[in-house]
Design an enzyme around this catalytic site. Structure first.
Site, PDB file in Angstrom:
ATOM      1  N   ASP A 103      10.723   4.782  13.035  1.00  0.00           N
ATOM      2  CA  ASP A 103      11.342   3.917  13.731  1.00  0.00           C
ATOM      3  C   ASP A 103      12.443   3.589  13.336  1.00  0.00           C
ATOM      4  O   ASP A 103      13.424   3.681  14.041  1.00  0.00           O
ATOM      5  CB  ASP A 103      10.296   2.530  14.158  1.00  0.00           C
ATOM      6  N   ASP A 140       0.811  -1.133  -0.019  1.00  0.00           N
ATOM      7  CA  ASP A 140       0.011   0.050  -0.204  1.00  0.00           C
ATOM      8  C   ASP A 140       0.911   1.266   0.001  1.00  0.00           C
ATOM      9  O   ASP A 140       2.113   1.150   0.311  1.00  0.00           O
ATOM     10  CB  ASP A 140      -0.845  -0.081   1.138  1.00  0.00           C
ATOM     11  N   ASP A 155       1.599   5.107   1.494  1.00  0.00           N
ATOM     12  CA  ASP A 155       1.277   6.193   2.547  1.00  0.00           C
ATOM     13  C   ASP A 155       1.862   7.509   1.857  1.00  0.00           C
ATOM     14  O   ASP A 155       3.006   7.428   1.431  1.00  0.00           O
ATOM     15  CB  ASP A 155       1.912   5.723   3.828  1.00  0.00           C
TER      16      ASP A 155
HETATM   17  P1  ATP Z   1       4.595  -2.940   6.333  1.00  0.00           P
HETATM   18  O1  ATP Z   1       5.259  -3.357   5.129  1.00  0.00           O
HETATM   19  O2  ATP Z   1       4.246  -3.800   7.323  1.00  0.00           O
HETATM   20  O3  ATP Z   1       3.297  -1.954   5.892  1.00  0.00           O
HETATM   21  P2  ATP Z   1       5.550  -0.472   7.344  1.00  0.00           P
HETATM   22  O4  ATP Z   1       6.945  -0.016   7.733  1.00  0.00           O
HETATM   23  O5  ATP Z   1       4.750   0.309   6.251  1.00  0.00           O
HETATM   24  O6  ATP Z   1       5.321  -2.046   7.058  1.00  0.00           O
HETATM   25  P3  ATP Z   1       3.412   0.401   8.719  1.00  0.00           P
HETATM   26  O7  ATP Z   1       2.664   0.002   9.985  1.00  0.00           O
HETATM   27  O8  ATP Z   1       2.601   0.370   7.658  1.00  0.00           O
HETATM   28  O9  ATP Z   1       4.526  -0.217   8.323  1.00  0.00           O
HETATM   29  O10 ATP Z   1       3.833   1.828   9.124  1.00  0.00           O
HETATM   30  C1  ATP Z   1       4.063   2.803   8.122  1.00  0.00           C
HETATM   31  C2  ATP Z   1       5.211   3.852   8.517  1.00  0.00           C
HETATM   32  O11 ATP Z   1       4.903   4.530   9.853  1.00  0.00           O
HETATM   33  C3  ATP Z   1       6.485   3.077   8.872  1.00  0.00           C
HETATM   34  O12 ATP Z   1       7.319   2.781   7.564  1.00  0.00           O
HETATM   35  C4  ATP Z   1       7.018   3.900   9.781  1.00  0.00           C
HETATM   36  O13 ATP Z   1       7.837   5.163   9.106  1.00  0.00           O
HETATM   37  C5  ATP Z   1       6.148   4.483  10.682  1.00  0.00           C
HETATM   38  N1  ATP Z   1       5.920   3.683  11.865  1.00  0.00           N
HETATM   39  C6  ATP Z   1       4.932   2.420  12.205  1.00  0.00           C
HETATM   40  N2  ATP Z   1       5.011   2.121  13.339  1.00  0.00           N
HETATM   41  C7  ATP Z   1       5.835   2.754  14.080  1.00  0.00           C
HETATM   42  C8  ATP Z   1       6.282   2.799  15.293  1.00  0.00           C
HETATM   43  N3  ATP Z   1       5.647   1.728  16.254  1.00  0.00           N
HETATM   44  N4  ATP Z   1       7.161   3.648  15.826  1.00  0.00           N
HETATM   45  C9  ATP Z   1       7.416   4.694  14.916  1.00  0.00           C
HETATM   46  N5  ATP Z   1       7.076   4.847  13.618  1.00  0.00           N
HETATM   47  C10 ATP Z   1       6.350   3.953  13.287  1.00  0.00           C
HETATM   48 MG    MG Z   2       2.827   0.149   5.506  1.00  0.00          MG
END
Ligand code: ATP
Ligand code: MG
Length: 449
Positions: A148, A74, A76
């Site tokens: 993170d 997806d 963002d």
């Molecule tokens: P995925 O591939 O599983 O979607 P993702 O890194 O995109 O991995 P998401 O949960 O969609 O994970 O989060 C989107 C973004 O938000 C992350 O890339 C990160 O920058 C930020 N983020 C998510 N969770 C946290 C957290 N617990 N603390 C700090 N930043 C976070």
């Molecule tokens: Mg994501």
């Protein structure tokens, strides 16, 4: 404006390292991500926002995944526009979230999540008693520093095809290194779930967790106890459905992180059949995810918890409880124990019980019951589960094979199969169900793994 400025000055001091340092701006000639590779919807959103004078970038997982050649699941978008400003620009959009407002923009089948640049939550509590709005917006630099991992703090501008990189995320990704932004202990204390994310992302992306980020995990694992059970459930689900469940669970064990998540895992992994069953289930799930086949969370959790159910079921039968009540009591017991740590949603718990309950019915190969079982809407899933049990060596391979033949046979063949299974004639099922002690009924559902 003044507030924003003050806010920035204030944050600047509170941050572990400067959030105002100039980021690297990496051109497409170096990173190679073309705008055609990202979703047209996300490009449109960024273009519209930028046309109105806002900053807007694709951020987070999508940029990271593209850089290592994965297809993002997806997109963002992070922007300098407030949620209200975003909402006003897109007809098919809505503001969601209470504490942190974000905007969902619908574009065809796709939903693009747009969030406003945000400062770190920790800065919020550092203020001197000043009441703050729930949304603390910040600069792009502040938005980057609250994320993170360095590889998650990358901003891609689809119009110029430039990546904005504040924390050397691109270099870390090239070196296959998962590095925490800031001081790992402090960041885990702020949000213990980051430890789980570290393991999940490392497994998913084939990265090594930076030693500085890895070292504190073991001693800080207990902090997961303070995380609400519902959030743990979400994270565990993500982990299990990532297509890398085997690697994830393996690494969780290595880091000592699984205690808080799946307390039963420890017990399970001491028993060879149970362990084999678990790994088979996870491998099976990974293969399905990678082949883009649907995976149901209930199947997965049913598998994870089955060895314990099976053990309890056996124990209860040994203590004299009849097979069916023993199974249902065992199910309730295991789910209740699990619920304290991981809030399995009610719907999923219902599906899990159904799957488990059906396992006992596979042992009844007489009368009308088998006919009813193969018509059951969850027969297929229950049979898959039975097959796993057999592959793990918990029950004879013959049992799933028999049911497969039975399900696909003609009427005559079915009668033949039933005769072969019961070894005797076909006594009317109804009569037999009433009296448990009759010889024909003497074989209870096998209390096996
Ligand atoms: P995925 O591939 O599983 O979607 P993702 O890194 O995109 O991995 P998401 O949960 O969609 O994970 O989060 C989107 C973004 O938000 C992350 O890339 C990160 O920058 C930020 N983020 C998510 N969770 C946290 C957290 N617990 N603390 C700090 N930043 C976070
Ligand atoms: Mg994501």
């Amino acid at each position: 404006m003044i507030r924003k400025l003050l806010h920035r000055v204030f944050n600047h001091r509170a941050l572990p390292f400067s959030a105002s340092a100039e980021p690297a701006r990496i051109p497409v000639s170096q990173h190679g991500i073309r705008r055609e590779q990202v979703s047209p919807g996300a490009v449109k959103v960024c273009a519209t926002l930028q046309n109105r004078g806002h900053q807007a970038y694709i951020v987070g997982g999508a940029v990271r995944d593209l850089l290592i050649g994965h297809t993002p699941k997806d997109h963002d978008v992070a922007t300098s526009a407030t949620p209200e400003e975003v909402r006003a620009l897109f007809r098919r959009s809505r503001i969601i979230g209470r504490r942190f407002k974000i905007v969902h923009i619908m574009n065809g089948q796709e939903t693009i999540e747009v969030s406003t640049f945000r400062a770190n939550q920790a800065a919020e509590t550092d203020r001197h008693g000043r009441v703050l709005a729930d949304n603390i917006y910040g600069s792009q630099a502040e938005d980057a520093i609250r994320r993170d991992f360095t590889v998650n703090a990358l901003y891609y501008d689809p119009l110029t095809e430039t990546i904005v990189d504040y924390h050397h995320g691109v270099a870390d990704l090239q070196q296959k290194m998962l590095r925490v932004i800031g001081e790992p202990r402090a960041r885990y204390r702020e949000d213990p779930v980051r430890m789980l994310r570290a393991v999940r992302l490392a497994a998913k992306l084939g990265l090594v967790i930076d030693p500085a980020a890895r070292a504190p995990i073991r001693s800080m694992a207990d902090l997961l106890e303070n995380v609400p059970a519902a959030r743990l459930f979400d994270e565990t689900l993500k982990l299990l459905m990532s297509g890398n469940a085997v690697r994830c669970i393996g690494q969780l064990r290595e880091e000592g992180l699984h205690h808080g998540l799946l307390p039963l895992l420890d017990i399970v992994l001491d028993q060879p059949v149970a362990e084999r069953f678990l790994w088979l289930a996870l491998e099976n799930t990974d293969a399905r995810v990678r082949a883009d086949k649907p995976v149901s969370p209930s199947f997965l959790f049913a598998a994870l918890l089955w060895p314990e159910v099976s053990r309890t079921w056996k124990e209860r039968q040994a203590a004299g409880e009849p097979p069916y009540p023993a199974l249902f009591d065992a199910m309730d017991e295991v789910l209740a124990a699990q619920a304290e740590r991981l809030a399995i949603t009610r719907r999923i718990a219902g599906d899990i019980k159904e799957l488990w309950g059906l396992q006992a019915r596979f042992d009844k190969r007489a009368g009308r019951m088998p006919y009813r079982l193969i018509e059951h809407p969850r027969f297929r899933a229950a049979w898959d589960f039975l097959l796993l049990r057999a592959q793990a060596g918990g029950i004879p391979e013959e049992l799933p094979a028999w049911w497969d033949r039975f399900a696909h046979a003609s009427q005559d063949e079915r009668e033949e199969l039933l005769r072969a299974a019961t070894g005797s004639g076909k006594a009317p099922a109804r009569k037999r169900r009433r009296s448990r002690r009759k010889p024909a009924e003497a074989t209870p559902p096998e209390p096996s793994s």
